[in-house]
Write a protein that holds these residues in place. Structure first.
Motif, PDB file in Angstrom:
ATOM      1  N   ARG A 391       0.827  -1.212   0.000  1.00 30.38           N
ATOM      2  CA  ARG A 391       0.000   0.000   0.000  1.00 30.38           C
ATOM      3  C   ARG A 391       0.859   1.259   0.000  1.00 30.38           C
ATOM      4  NH1 ARG A 391      -4.222  -2.503   4.339  1.00 30.38           N
ATOM      5  NH2 ARG A 391      -6.024  -2.724   2.956  1.00 30.38           N
ATOM      6  N   ARG A 392       1.956   1.214   0.698  1.00 34.50           N
ATOM      7  CA  ARG A 392       2.814   2.392   0.810  1.00 34.50           C
ATOM      8  C   ARG A 392       3.700   2.591  -0.416  1.00 34.50           C
ATOM      9  NH1 ARG A 392       6.312   2.116   6.022  1.00 34.50           N
ATOM     10  NH2 ARG A 392       6.986   4.126   5.192  1.00 34.50           N
ATOM     11  N   PHE A 393       4.197   1.508  -0.982  1.00 34.63           N
ATOM     12  CA  PHE A 393       5.264   1.639  -1.972  1.00 34.63           C
ATOM     13  C   PHE A 393       4.881   1.200  -3.386  1.00 34.63           C
ATOM     14  CE2 PHE A 393       7.448   1.504   2.100  1.00 34.63           C
ATOM     15  CZ  PHE A 393       8.349   2.558   1.962  1.00 34.63           C
ATOM     16  N   ASN A 394       3.793   0.460  -3.559  1.00 33.52           N
ATOM     17  CA  ASN A 394       3.382   0.055  -4.911  1.00 33.52           C
ATOM     18  C   ASN A 394       2.441   1.097  -5.506  1.00 33.52           C
ATOM     19  OD1 ASN A 394       4.797  -2.231  -4.269  1.00 33.52           O
ATOM     20  ND2 ASN A 394       3.241  -3.662  -4.963  1.00 33.52           N
ATOM     21  N   LEU A 417      -8.445 -12.262  -3.812  1.00 39.23           N
ATOM     22  CA  LEU A 417      -8.731 -11.199  -2.849  1.00 39.23           C
ATOM     23  C   LEU A 417      -7.693 -10.089  -2.928  1.00 39.23           C
ATOM     24  CD1 LEU A 417      -9.844 -13.328   0.226  1.00 39.23           C
ATOM     25  CD2 LEU A 417     -11.266 -11.691  -1.014  1.00 39.23           C
ATOM     26  N   ASP A 418      -6.425 -10.449  -3.077  1.00 42.94           N
ATOM     27  CA  ASP A 418      -5.398  -9.417  -3.160  1.00 42.94           C
ATOM     28  C   ASP A 418      -5.502  -8.620  -4.459  1.00 42.94           C
ATOM     29  OD1 ASP A 418      -4.434 -10.212  -0.725  1.00 42.94           O
ATOM     30  OD2 ASP A 418      -2.338 -10.324  -1.364  1.00 42.94           O
ATOM     31  N   VAL A 419      -5.843  -9.286  -5.557  1.00 46.54           N
ATOM     32  CA  VAL A 419      -6.044  -8.570  -6.813  1.00 46.54           C
ATOM     33  C   VAL A 419      -7.195  -7.581  -6.672  1.00 46.54           C
ATOM     34  CG1 VAL A 419      -6.786  -8.801  -9.215  1.00 46.54           C
ATOM     35  CG2 VAL A 419      -5.063 -10.364  -8.295  1.00 46.54           C
ATOM     36  N   ARG A 423      -7.209  -3.387  -6.831  1.00 42.05           N
ATOM     37  CA  ARG A 423      -8.105  -2.620  -7.711  1.00 42.05           C
ATOM     38  C   ARG A 423      -8.823  -1.534  -6.936  1.00 42.05           C
ATOM     39  NH1 ARG A 423     -11.130  -7.911 -10.065  1.00 42.05           N
ATOM     40  NH2 ARG A 423      -9.579  -8.644 -11.599  1.00 42.05           N
ATOM     41  N   ARG A 424      -9.379  -1.904  -5.786  1.00 39.78           N
ATOM     42  CA  ARG A 424     -10.181  -0.946  -5.016  1.00 39.78           C
ATOM     43  C   ARG A 424      -9.343   0.216  -4.497  1.00 39.78           C
ATOM     44  NH1 ARG A 424     -14.210  -4.565  -1.132  1.00 39.78           N
ATOM     45  NH2 ARG A 424     -15.015  -5.945  -2.780  1.00 39.78           N
ATOM     46  N   GLU A 425      -8.137  -0.102  -4.038  1.00 40.27           N
ATOM     47  CA  GLU A 425      -7.336   0.921  -3.378  1.00 40.27           C
ATOM     48  C   GLU A 425      -6.353   1.614  -4.318  1.00 40.27           C
ATOM     49  OE1 GLU A 425      -7.471  -1.150   1.055  1.00 40.27           O
ATOM     50  OE2 GLU A 425      -5.561  -1.035  -0.017  1.00 40.27           O
ATOM     51  N   GLY A 426      -6.211   1.090  -5.537  1.00 38.06           N
ATOM     52  CA  GLY A 426      -5.440   1.804  -6.541  1.00 38.06           C
ATOM     53  C   GLY A 426      -3.945   1.614  -6.503  1.00 38.06           C
ATOM     54  N   TRP A 427      -3.466   0.579  -5.811  1.00 37.15           N
ATOM     55  CA  TRP A 427      -2.018   0.328  -5.848  1.00 37.15           C
ATOM     56  C   TRP A 427      -1.710  -0.809  -6.820  1.00 37.15           C
ATOM     57  CZ3 TRP A 427      -1.338  -4.615  -3.844  1.00 37.15           C
ATOM     58  CH2 TRP A 427      -2.267  -5.057  -2.893  1.00 37.15           C
TER      59      TRP A 427
END
Length: 587
Positions: A391-394, A417-419, A423-427
Motif C-alpha cells: 500500500r505504501r510503496f506500490n 482477494l489481493d487482486v 483494484r479498489r485501493e489503486g495500488w
C-alpha cells in the motif's frame, strides 16, 4: 543478448511479528533511482508476436555452458536423484571433510555441488558468472546463502522462544490460540523437511537488525551487479491466529446466511443479518455496531464482503475490545487479541520500520522486493505485513511482490482477494507464484491445508496464474513472477501470454529458476527476449553447506523435471562429442 536490468531482492526472515491493520496506510511515493525501470504498458505501435521458445534444442539451451560444466551438472543431478545418497548426504559430507581435510574438501565441493548451485564466495568472485548469464539474456537474483549452523536442539530452542509471548513463557498467560498457531516442538527446527532456499532464525531484535544490514548491502550491490539480495523474517504465531479466526468467523456467518461454498471474493454478507448475528452472539450491542457498517465505509449496497470485513481489524476503529469470536467447539466467546507486553509492542513497531527502510532503499536503487512465503501458521501475518508495505510503496509500479503457495487449498482465494483489494485501493499488484516448500511440516499436527496430489496443485497453480494474467491484460501496472521449474507450467504461461496479447517487452511477466537447475528453461526464455532470472546464492563453502543440503532435497522433490534435464544434458554432450565441439567456449 543482454536484457535491461531489473533488480530484485527476496525477503524472508527479517521480522518477527506482523501488524493487524488492513486499512490503507499513508502511501509513500517511490523514488525513481537512476536506473529505475519505468512502468511499461502495451506499446502504441504494432509489435511482433510473442517469440516462440524451443525447450528441446540443447545446442541453443546450453550455448552458455562449457562441456565440463555440462558433465558436472549431469553428475550432480544424478547423485541428487539417488534416494540412498540423499538419506545419508550429511554423514557423507562429514566423512569426506574428515578424510580430505578442509582445503581438499573445499576444492571437491567447488568442483561438484558447490560449483553447481552456488556462484562463489563473495560479490566480487561471482561477477563473471553474473555477466556471462546476462550476456545470454538471463538476469540474476543475488542471494546471500549463509545459514547459521545450529544443531536441531539449538534450532528448536531458539524457535520455541521466539514464537512464544513473554506472558506464555513465564507462565502468567494461557494461550487461547488454536493448535496450528501454538509453538510446537515438532516444528522447532524450521529446516526439517523444507526445500526452499534457506532458513533464518530470528532469536532477538538485534539478530533481525543484523539481517537487515546484510540485506541493505545486497540492495546496494545490485546496482553494480544488476541483480538482487536476499531477505527474510519471522512473524509471531498469534498474529496469524488472529487474522485466521477473524476470516473464519466471516465464513461462519456466510454459512448461516446460506452462502457457503462461494469463492471468497464473491461471498457477500447482508449487513442487516450480520448485525443481528453480532448482537445475538453478545459481541457488541446494536448501538455499538452502528458505526461499524456505514455507507461511508462500505458503500450503499447493503452487503459486506471479506475485504470489507477484514478492514474492520484496525486500531483506528476502536474495535479491540469487541474482537471476540465464538469457539466452535465450546460455544463460548473468546477474545481474539492476546495480551502483549510493551516490549512486544516495540518489536512490532521495529518490524514495520525495517520493512520501510528496505523498501525505501530498494525504491531509490530501482530494486524490487519479493517477500517469500512461510508455513501456514506464519503466513497470514506475513501476507498482512506485505500488504501494508505494498500500500505504501506500490504506487507507481509493483515494487513489492507477495508470494502465493499454490499447493495450499485456499491459494486461489488469497490471490483473487489481493487482486481485488489492489483494484479498489489503486495500488499496483505484484505476485510471485510458487508451488510450495513445506509439505512435510504442514501435514503433521493439524488439519492438512495442502492439495491432495501434485496434479491438483498444478491445477491450482494454473488457475491462479490464469487469473493474474487476465488481470495483467487489463492492468499495465500489475506484474507476476512465474517461479517454476515445471516446463509444462512455463509452456502454459507462454501460450496464455500469446492469447492475451501480453508481450515480453511489456515486462509484466517474469520467470525465475534456481542457479544450477533447469537451464534448458531459463536460457531459451532469455534468448527469446523474456525477462527471466536465476536465484544466485553466494557465500563461503562451509557456511553455505546447509543451503547445499536443501538443494539436494529440492532435486529429489522435482524428480520428473530433473530426469528430463539429465536426458538433455547427456544429449548435448553426445552431440558435442560427435561434432567435434567438445571444447566449446561460450561466445
Amino acid at each position: 543478448m543482454g536484457l535491461r536490468r531489473t533488480s530484485w531482492v527476496q525477503l524472508y526472515a527479517l521480522c518477527r511479528r506482523a501488524p493487524l491493520s488492513t486499512a490503507p496506510a499513508a502511501r509513500e511515493q517511490p523514488a525513481a533511482g537512476p536506473e529505475a525501470e519505468p512502468v511499461c504498458g502495451p506499446a502504441e505501435t504494432a509489435r511482433p508476436p510473442v517469440p516462440a521458445v524451443d525447450f528441446g534444442n540443447t545446442q541453443e539451451a546450453y550455448r552458455s555452458r562449457r562441456s565440463w560444466e555440462l558433465a558436472r551438472s549431469l553428475l550432480v543431478l544424478s547423485l541428487c536423484a539417488s534416494p540412498a545418497l540423499l538419506a545419508r548426504h550429511e554423514q557423507l559430507l562429514h566423512l569426506a571433510r574428515k578424510l580430505l581435510g578442509q582445503r581438499l574438501f573445499n576444492t571437491l565441493m567447488k568442483m561438484t555441488f558447490y560449483g553447481q548451485f552456488v556462484a562463489g564466495e563473495d560479490q566480487e568472485s561471482i561477477r563473471p558468472l553474473i555477466q556471462r548469464n546476462k550476456a545470454f539474456g538471463v538476469g540474476s537474483i543475488l542471494d546471500y546463502g549463509v545459514e547459521e549452523d545450529l544443531t536441531p536442539e539449538e534450532a528448536e530452542r531458539t524457535e520455541m522462544e521466539s514464537c512464544s509471548s513473554a506472558l506464555e513463557r513465564d507462565g502468567r498467560g494461557v494461550s487461547k490460540r488454536e493448535k496450528q498457531f501454538q509453538a510446537h516442538r515438532a516444528f522447532g527446527d524450521l529446516r526439517d523437511g523444507v526445500t526452499r532456499a534457506r532458513t533464518y532464525f530470528c532469536a532477538s531484535e538485534a539478530k533481525c537488525d543484523s539481517h537487515m544490514e546484510t540485506f541493505l548491502r545486497c540492495i546496494e550491490a545490485s546496482d553494480g551487479l544488476g541483480g538482487l539480495g536476499s531477505q527474510g523474517w519471522h512473524p509471531q504465531l498469534q498474529f496469524s491466529d488472529v487474522l485466521t479466526k477473524w476470516r473464519r468467523f466471516f465464513h461462519h456467518v456466510a454459512a448461516e446466511q446460506g452462502k457457503a461454498g462461494l469463492a471468497a471474493v464473491d461471498t457477500k454478507l447482508e449487513v442487516a443479518a450480520l448485525q443481528e448475528s453480532v448482537v445475538k452472539m453478545g459481541i457488541a450491542s446494536r448501538a455499538e455496531i452502528e458505526d461499524w457498517f456505514t455507507a461511508e465505509t462500505l458503500g450503499e449496497s447493503g452487503t459486506l464482503d471479506l475485504l470489507d470485513w477484514c478492514s474492520l481489524i484496525d486500531s483506528r476503529t476502536e474495535l479491540s475490545r469487541h474482537l471476540v469470536v465464538p469457539n466452535m467447539q465450546t460455544g463460548r466467546l473468546e477474545p481474539l487479541l492476546s495480551q502483549f507486553t510493551e516490549e512486544e509492542e516495540r518489536q512490532m513497531t521495529r518490524m514495520l520500520q525495517r520493512m520501510g527502510v528496505l523498501a525505501k532503499k530498494a525504491s531509490q536503487a530501482g530494486v524490487r522486493l519479493m517477500v517469500d512465503a512461510e508455513q501456514t501458521y506464519f503466513q497470514p501475518a506475513i501476507s498482512r505485513l506485505t500488504l501494508e508495505t505494498q500500500r505504501r510503496f506500490n504506487v507507481e509500479r509493483p515494487l513489492v511482490f507477495n508470494t502465493f503457495q499454490c499447493y495450499l487449498r485456499d491459494a486461489y482465494d488469497n490471490v483473487t482477494l489481493d487482486v481485488e483489494l489492489a483494484r479498489r485501493e489503486g495500488w499496483c499488484f505484484g505476485a510471485k507464484l510458487v508451488r510450495g516448500a513445506y509439505m512435510a511440516q504442514e501435514r503433521v499436527g493439524y488439519e492438512d491445508p495442502i492439495n491432495p496430489t501434485y496434479e491438483a496443485t498444478s491445477a491450482v497453480y494454473h488457475r491462479c496464474l490464469d487469473y493474474v494474467l487476465e488481470e495483467l491484460k487489463h492492468n499495465a501496472r500489475a506484474a507476476v513472477m512465474v517461479a517454476s521449474h515445471n516446463e509444462g507450467t512455463v509452456r502454459f504461461t507462454l501460450r496464455r501470454m500469446e492469447e492475451l496479447g501480453l508481450h515480453p517487452a511489456d515486462r509484466q511477466v517474469y520467470f525465475g529458476q534456481l542457479l544450477g537447475m533447469c537451464d534448458q528453461i531459463s536460457f531459451p526464455l532469455g534468448q527469446a527476449g523474456f525477462p527471466v532470472y536465476k536465484y544466485v546464492p553466494y557465500g563461503p563453502v562451509m557456511e553455505v553447506l546447509p543451503y547445499l543440503s536443501r538443494r539436494a532435497l529440492e532435486n529429489s522433490g522435482v524428480m520428473k523435471g530433473a530426469q528430463r534435464e539429465r536426458q538433455l544434458l547427456w544429449q548435448e554432450l553426445k552431440r558435442r562429442l560427435c561434432t567435434g565441439s567438445l571444447f566449446h567456449q561460450p561466445a
